[in-house]
Design a protein around this motif. Structure first.
Motif, PDB file in Angstrom:
ATOM      1  N   HIS A   3     -28.607  81.432  -4.352  1.00 47.06           N
ATOM      2  CA  HIS A   3     -27.208  81.840  -4.262  1.00 47.06           C
ATOM      3  C   HIS A   3     -26.501  81.442  -5.554  1.00 47.06           C
ATOM      4  N   GLU A   5     -22.716  81.743  -7.587  1.00 47.04           N
ATOM      5  CA  GLU A   5     -21.292  82.063  -7.470  1.00 47.04           C
ATOM      6  C   GLU A   5     -20.600  81.818  -8.803  1.00 47.04           C
ATOM      7  N   ARG A   6     -19.729  82.730  -9.163  1.00 46.29           N
ATOM      8  CA  ARG A   6     -18.910  82.575 -10.362  1.00 46.29           C
ATOM      9  C   ARG A   6     -17.535  83.169 -10.084  1.00 46.29           C
ATOM     10  N   SER A 108     -14.187  87.080  -7.871  1.00 48.55           N
ATOM     11  CA  SER A 108     -15.170  86.131  -7.348  1.00 48.55           C
ATOM     12  C   SER A 108     -16.471  86.902  -7.149  1.00 48.55           C
ATOM     13  N   TYR A 109     -17.516  86.429  -7.835  1.00 48.55           N
ATOM     14  CA  TYR A 109     -18.820  87.077  -7.793  1.00 48.55           C
ATOM     15  C   TYR A 109     -19.786  86.170  -7.056  1.00 48.55           C
ATOM     16  N   HIS A 110     -20.413  86.696  -6.012  1.00 47.77           N
ATOM     17  CA  HIS A 110     -21.377  85.937  -5.215  1.00 47.77           C
ATOM     18  C   HIS A 110     -22.646  86.779  -5.116  1.00 47.77           C
ATOM     19  N   THR A 112     -26.691  86.757  -3.800  1.00 47.34           N
ATOM     20  CA  THR A 112     -27.701  86.096  -2.990  1.00 47.34           C
ATOM     21  C   THR A 112     -28.998  86.868  -3.141  1.00 47.34           C
TER      22      THR A 112
END
Length: 151
Positions: A3, A5-6, A108-110, A112
């Protein structure tokens, strides 16, 4: 499972950010691993909507891999893309909020990544490299959005 996130802020209005990023073919501009991405549902040039598909070719650690991406969620403040092939599934979940001035957007970049079968054994060893890609996205994604906004 990996995962990443940025969060980043871009000097582009929210509606322009969502319109641009909703077409996953633009991943060639902002995703450092993507080398080719084309609409795969026969709808090239048509408006993007939930259910649209793209054929994505990515390069990671010197090897090319192909995934089919589908736009699973298309909201005014959120986009969710699901990518799949025989060895992995991935989710790119992007959410957006406008700044008070209306001309800046928080992105917001997520991501997975789930490897399947024997490939799942590599997850712990690949986490660091995916984190590096996440760091690159904090530069490439805002740059692509600004270039697009300036036309």
């Amino acid at each position: 499972m990996i995962h990443v996130e940025r969060v980043m802020t871009v000097p582009v209005p929210l509606d322009e950010v969502v319109a641009y990023l909703s077409d996953f073919a633009h991943a060639v501009d902002w995703d450092p691993g993507t080398v080719e991405c084309t609409r795969a549902d026969g709808e090239e040039g048509r408006p993007v909507e939930t259910g649209a598909h793209w054929h994505n070719v990515s390069e990671f650690r010197g090897r090319k891999t192909e995934l089919t991406y589908r736009l699973d969620r298309f909201d005014p403040d959120r986009l969710v893309f699901e990518g799949r092939n025989k060895t992995a599934s991935t989710t790119d979940d992007l959410s957006f909020s406008p700044a008070e001035d209306g001309g800046t957007t928080r992105v917001s970049y997520h991501a997975t990544i789930n490897f399947k079968g024997v490939a799942s054994l590599a997850s712990p060893f690949l986490r660091r490299e995916f984190e590096k890609l996440g760091d690159e996205i904090t530069r490439t994604l805002p740059d692509a959005l600004v270039r697009h906004a300036r036309g």
